[in-house]
Write a protein that holds these residues in place. Structure first.
Motif: not given
Length: 127
Positions: A49-65
């Motif tokens: 669950e924590s890994t999925i949450h981290e991946l979600s944050n990474i994909f959100n940052q990637l989408a912003t970039l």
């Protein structure tokens, strides 16, 4: 025979609680194993669950970039179009200047030729 069957019933009666006690002990021994297994599974689930949450944050940052880079790419494209228009305008201005210089060059050659002509006439007739 009746005595034998009575003894067997007594032995069987005594052995059944013994069997139940053994089964109860085995079940009690399995409970800690099951608890530790369940705890390890719960920890593994929390890790996932924590890994999925981290991946979600990474994909959100990637989408912003990506969206920021898209805006920059659009601005670069617009700047390239403006630059192309400016270069074409500068090329036209340079061609006009070249034509102007070429016309002036012929004018200078004509003036220089006339001066040499008068100088030769002056040297031959006056000197």
């Amino acid at each position: 025979m009746l005595f034998n069957s009575t003894i067997r019933n007594q032995v069987d009666g005594e052995s059944q609680p013994l069997l139940q006690q053994q089964q109860n002990q085995q079940q009690q021994q399995l409970v800690p194993l099951q608890d530790s297994y369940m705890q390890s599974r719960a920890e593994a689930l929390q890790n996932v669950e924590s890994t999925i949450h981290e991946l979600s944050n990474i994909f959100n940052q990637l989408a912003t970039l990506v969206s920021q880079q898209g805006e920059i790419a659009i601005r670069i494209d617009e700047n390239m179009e403006d630059t192309l228009a400016n270069v074409e305008g500068a090329q036209g201005a340079l061609l006009k200047y070249l034509n102007s210089i070429s016309s002036n060059r012929w004018l200078m050659i004509k003036i220089f030729g006339v001066l040499i002509f008068f100088l030769m006439i002056f040297l031959f007739f006056v000197a």
